[in-house]
Motif scaffolding. Structure first.
Motif, mmCIF file in Angstrom:
data_model
loop_
_atom_site.group_PDB
_atom_site.id
_atom_site.type_symbol
_atom_site.label_atom_id
_atom_site.label_comp_id
_atom_site.label_asym_id
_atom_site.label_seq_id
_atom_site.Cartn_x
_atom_site.Cartn_y
_atom_site.Cartn_z
ATOM 1 N N SER A 184 -10.437 13.458 -6.381
ATOM 2 C CA SER A 184 -8.976 13.504 -5.410
ATOM 3 C C SER A 184 -9.479 12.756 -4.094
ATOM 4 C CB SER A 184 -8.999 15.137 -4.878
ATOM 5 O OG SER A 184 -10.194 15.528 -4.062
ATOM 6 N N LYS A 185 -10.661 12.403 -4.120
ATOM 7 C CA LYS A 185 -10.836 11.241 -2.837
ATOM 8 C C LYS A 185 -10.005 9.802 -3.014
ATOM 9 C CE LYS A 185 -13.840 13.323 -0.285
ATOM 10 N NZ LYS A 185 -13.783 13.630 1.077
ATOM 11 N N THR A 186 -9.574 9.773 -4.441
ATOM 12 C CA THR A 186 -8.674 8.372 -4.616
ATOM 13 C C THR A 186 -7.443 8.399 -3.624
ATOM 14 O OG1 THR A 186 -7.762 7.146 -6.556
ATOM 15 C CG2 THR A 186 -7.309 9.441 -6.412
ATOM 16 N N VAL A 187 -7.201 9.662 -3.241
ATOM 17 C CA VAL A 187 -5.770 9.877 -2.437
ATOM 18 C C VAL A 187 -6.125 9.300 -1.119
ATOM 19 C CG1 VAL A 187 -4.549 11.085 -1.237
ATOM 20 C CG2 VAL A 187 -4.879 11.873 -3.742
ATOM 21 N N ASP A 188 -7.518 9.570 -0.453
ATOM 22 C CA ASP A 188 -7.809 9.051 0.737
ATOM 23 C C ASP A 188 -7.924 7.632 0.653
ATOM 24 O OD1 ASP A 188 -7.939 11.917 1.496
ATOM 25 O OD2 ASP A 188 -10.091 11.851 0.838
ATOM 26 N N VAL A 189 -8.488 6.752 -0.253
ATOM 27 C CA VAL A 189 -8.521 5.713 -0.486
ATOM 28 C C VAL A 189 -7.402 5.044 -0.644
ATOM 29 C CG1 VAL A 189 -9.530 3.644 -2.121
ATOM 30 C CG2 VAL A 189 -10.768 5.700 -1.749
ATOM 31 N N HIS A 190 -6.249 5.438 -1.307
ATOM 32 C CA HIS A 190 -5.086 4.803 -1.255
ATOM 33 C C HIS A 190 -4.373 4.813 -0.011
ATOM 34 C CE1 HIS A 190 -5.583 4.361 -5.702
ATOM 35 N NE2 HIS A 190 -4.641 3.870 -5.772
ATOM 36 N N ILE A 191 -4.474 5.733 0.620
ATOM 37 C CA ILE A 191 -4.039 6.182 1.947
ATOM 38 C C ILE A 191 -4.543 5.003 2.971
ATOM 39 C CG2 ILE A 191 -3.647 7.778 4.370
ATOM 40 C CD1 ILE A 191 -1.640 8.524 1.997
ATOM 41 N N ARG A 192 -5.768 4.843 2.903
ATOM 42 C CA ARG A 192 -6.379 3.657 3.684
ATOM 43 C C ARG A 192 -5.874 2.434 3.386
ATOM 44 N NH1 ARG A 192 -11.469 4.319 2.079
ATOM 45 N NH2 ARG A 192 -11.577 2.096 1.038
ATOM 46 N N TRP A 193 -5.894 2.009 2.194
ATOM 47 C CA TRP A 193 -5.354 0.726 1.635
ATOM 48 C C TRP A 193 -3.790 0.761 2.498
ATOM 49 C CZ3 TRP A 193 -6.790 1.287 -4.134
ATOM 50 C CH2 TRP A 193 -8.186 0.730 -4.058
ATOM 51 N N LEU A 194 -2.942 1.677 2.023
ATOM 52 C CA LEU A 194 -1.558 1.502 2.653
ATOM 53 C C LEU A 194 -1.486 1.493 4.168
ATOM 54 C CD1 LEU A 194 0.364 4.374 0.521
ATOM 55 C CD2 LEU A 194 0.963 2.012 0.640
ATOM 56 N N ARG A 195 -2.379 2.267 4.864
ATOM 57 C CA ARG A 195 -2.378 1.901 6.303
ATOM 58 C C ARG A 195 -2.789 0.524 6.698
ATOM 59 N NH1 ARG A 195 -5.729 7.590 7.743
ATOM 60 N NH2 ARG A 195 -3.914 8.850 7.944
ATOM 61 N N GLU A 196 -3.777 -0.092 5.909
ATOM 62 C CA GLU A 196 -4.195 -1.469 6.253
ATOM 63 C C GLU A 196 -2.987 -2.474 6.256
ATOM 64 O OE1 GLU A 196 -7.399 -1.934 3.683
ATOM 65 O OE2 GLU A 196 -8.968 -0.765 5.026
ATOM 66 N N LYS A 197 -2.023 -2.098 5.270
ATOM 67 C CA LYS A 197 -1.051 -2.975 4.835
ATOM 68 C C LYS A 197 0.429 -2.587 5.926
ATOM 69 C CE LYS A 197 -2.379 -3.680 0.179
ATOM 70 N NZ LYS A 197 -1.932 -3.669 -1.377
ATOM 71 N N LEU A 198 0.479 -1.534 6.240
ATOM 72 C CA LEU A 198 1.732 -1.150 6.887
ATOM 73 C C LEU A 198 1.629 -0.739 8.303
ATOM 74 C CD1 LEU A 198 2.907 1.415 4.157
ATOM 75 C CD2 LEU A 198 3.470 -0.989 4.344
ATOM 76 N N GLU A 199 0.442 -0.391 8.911
ATOM 77 C CA GLU A 199 0.149 0.251 10.368
ATOM 78 C C GLU A 199 -0.034 -1.002 11.374
ATOM 79 O OE1 GLU A 199 0.972 2.969 11.039
ATOM 80 O OE2 GLU A 199 0.852 4.331 9.357
ATOM 81 N N VAL A 200 0.444 -1.009 12.188
ATOM 82 C CA VAL A 200 -0.117 -1.895 13.341
ATOM 83 C C VAL A 200 -1.438 -1.816 13.599
ATOM 84 C CG1 VAL A 200 0.374 -2.855 15.630
ATOM 85 C CG2 VAL A 200 2.378 -2.357 14.390
ATOM 86 N N ASN A 201 -1.960 -0.704 13.799
ATOM 87 C CA ASN A 201 -3.169 -0.182 14.074
ATOM 88 C C ASN A 201 -3.686 0.985 13.128
ATOM 89 O OD1 ASN A 201 -5.825 0.474 15.079
ATOM 90 N ND2 ASN A 201 -5.134 1.165 17.061
ATOM 91 N N PRO A 202 -4.302 0.484 11.898
ATOM 92 C CA PRO A 202 -4.787 1.610 10.860
ATOM 93 C C PRO A 202 -5.365 2.661 11.442
ATOM 94 C CG PRO A 202 -4.747 -0.626 10.252
ATOM 95 C CD PRO A 202 -4.796 -0.968 11.576
ATOM 96 N N SER A 203 -6.367 2.283 12.542
ATOM 97 C CA SER A 203 -7.182 3.339 13.232
ATOM 98 C C SER A 203 -6.159 4.378 13.945
ATOM 99 C CB SER A 203 -8.318 2.746 14.036
ATOM 100 O OG SER A 203 -9.163 1.939 13.215
ATOM 101 N N ALA A 204 -4.912 4.313 14.195
ATOM 102 C CA ALA A 204 -4.237 5.105 14.833
ATOM 103 C C ALA A 204 -2.750 4.909 14.228
ATOM 104 C CB ALA A 204 -4.229 4.391 16.535
ATOM 105 N N PRO A 205 -2.804 5.502 13.183
ATOM 106 C CA PRO A 205 -1.429 5.237 12.191
ATOM 107 C C PRO A 205 -0.378 5.931 12.863
ATOM 108 C CG PRO A 205 -2.972 6.933 11.259
ATOM 109 C CD PRO A 205 -3.703 6.403 12.232
ATOM 110 N N GLU A 206 0.793 5.362 12.672
ATOM 111 C CA GLU A 206 2.173 5.997 13.326
ATOM 112 C C GLU A 206 3.021 6.396 12.096
ATOM 113 O OE1 GLU A 206 4.167 2.993 15.560
ATOM 114 O OE2 GLU A 206 2.570 2.691 17.075
ATOM 115 N N HIS A 207 2.680 5.676 10.902
ATOM 116 C CA HIS A 207 3.390 6.153 9.621
ATOM 117 C C HIS A 207 2.946 7.103 8.821
ATOM 118 C CE1 HIS A 207 6.456 3.046 10.575
ATOM 119 N NE2 HIS A 207 5.482 1.881 10.305
ATOM 120 N N LEU A 208 1.621 7.123 8.380
ATOM 121 C CA LEU A 208 0.790 7.919 7.312
ATOM 122 C C LEU A 208 -0.013 8.628 8.180
ATOM 123 C CD1 LEU A 208 0.306 5.170 4.623
ATOM 124 C CD2 LEU A 208 1.738 7.198 4.374
ATOM 125 N N VAL A 209 0.272 9.736 8.802
ATOM 126 C CA VAL A 209 -0.634 10.713 9.551
ATOM 127 C C VAL A 209 -1.373 11.509 8.862
ATOM 128 C CG1 VAL A 209 -0.593 12.180 11.788
ATOM 129 C CG2 VAL A 209 1.246 10.218 11.229
#
Length: 231
Positions: free
Chosen positions: A196-221
């Motif tokens: 199930s950790k694959t979900v966390d990996v994909h969320i991290r990848w999405l944050r890197e592509k979509l968030e202004v600051n992946p460490s403080a996400p505004e979209h994927l919370v």
């Protein structure tokens, strides 16, 4: 029957020049100088034999501005093609105009031949049923379900199929909290037996592509103890 066009322009000289040029090309043209009159004209004509085939719209209008007029028309389900003509020529202005519902954007000054050509192109697209793609918009992100495409600030984002399906699920159910198991079930399928950790990996990848600051996400919370939500 000639196509009926609505020209919305507050500058008298430009409005009459556009009107005369379109009439010479065989169009029926109604012209007005502000957004409020334009909205009333469109509402009166909607669903009747006098409905407009195309709107030529300036953005800088007194009272109801062009962008707000676009928003109100699209929110009401009015799919009349809109050609924006504006002196606002930055990329951000063009992207914003298209995002709020315009179908094309022509920068002033322009030649009348180009204006007519763009009007004809939009009318051809409309007559063949090629209407603008359905969109799911949240902030600076726009998802096009029929094209399996996502843009950020108007620019395409390269997503893998799983990343896209995950984001599509989130954007179509904003504010809903999803557990890892539910996300695996919806995106990976009932027969997935991996970690199930694959979900966390994909969320991290999405944050890197979509968030202004992946460490403080505004979209994927992250909702601690429960899972993830969008927005």
């Amino acid at each position: 029957m000639p196509s009926s066009l609505l020209v919305v322009e507050d500058d008298d000289t430009i409005r009459e020049t556009i009107r005369d040029a379109l009439i010479l090309e065989g169009f029926e043209v109604t012209a007005c100088g502000n957004g409020r009159d334009a909205l009333q004209s469109l509402q009166r004509a909607s669903g009747t034999e006098d409905s407009f085939s195309l709107v030529v719209l300036d953005l800088m209008l007194p009272g109801l501005g062009g962008l707000e007029l676009c928003r109100q028309l699209r929110k009401a389900g009015d799919a009349t093609p809109i050609l924006v003509v504006s002196a606002r020529d930055s990329e951000a202005d063009r992207v914003l105009g298209l995002e709020v519902g315009a179908d094309d954007y022509l920068i002033k000054p322009f030649g009348m031949r180009e204006l007519v050509a763009r009007c004809r192109a939009l009318l051809r697209r409309s007559s063949t049923g090629a209407s603008p793609s359905r969109q799911v918009v949240h902030g600076n992100l726009c998802l096009y379900p029929e094209e399996c495409r996502v843009t950020r600030d108007g620019l395409d984002v390269n997503l893998s199929p799983k990343e896209y399906r995950l984001l599509e699920l989130f954007m179509q159910h904003p504010r809903r909290v999803w557990s890892r198991d539910k996300l695996l079930e919806q995106v990976w399928g009932h027969d997935y037996f991996g970690d199930s950790k694959t979900v966390d990996v994909h969320i991290r990848w999405l944050r890197e592509k979509l968030e202004v600051n992946p460490s403080a996400p505004e979209h994927l919370v992250t909702v601690r103890g429960f899972g993830y939500r969008f927005g």
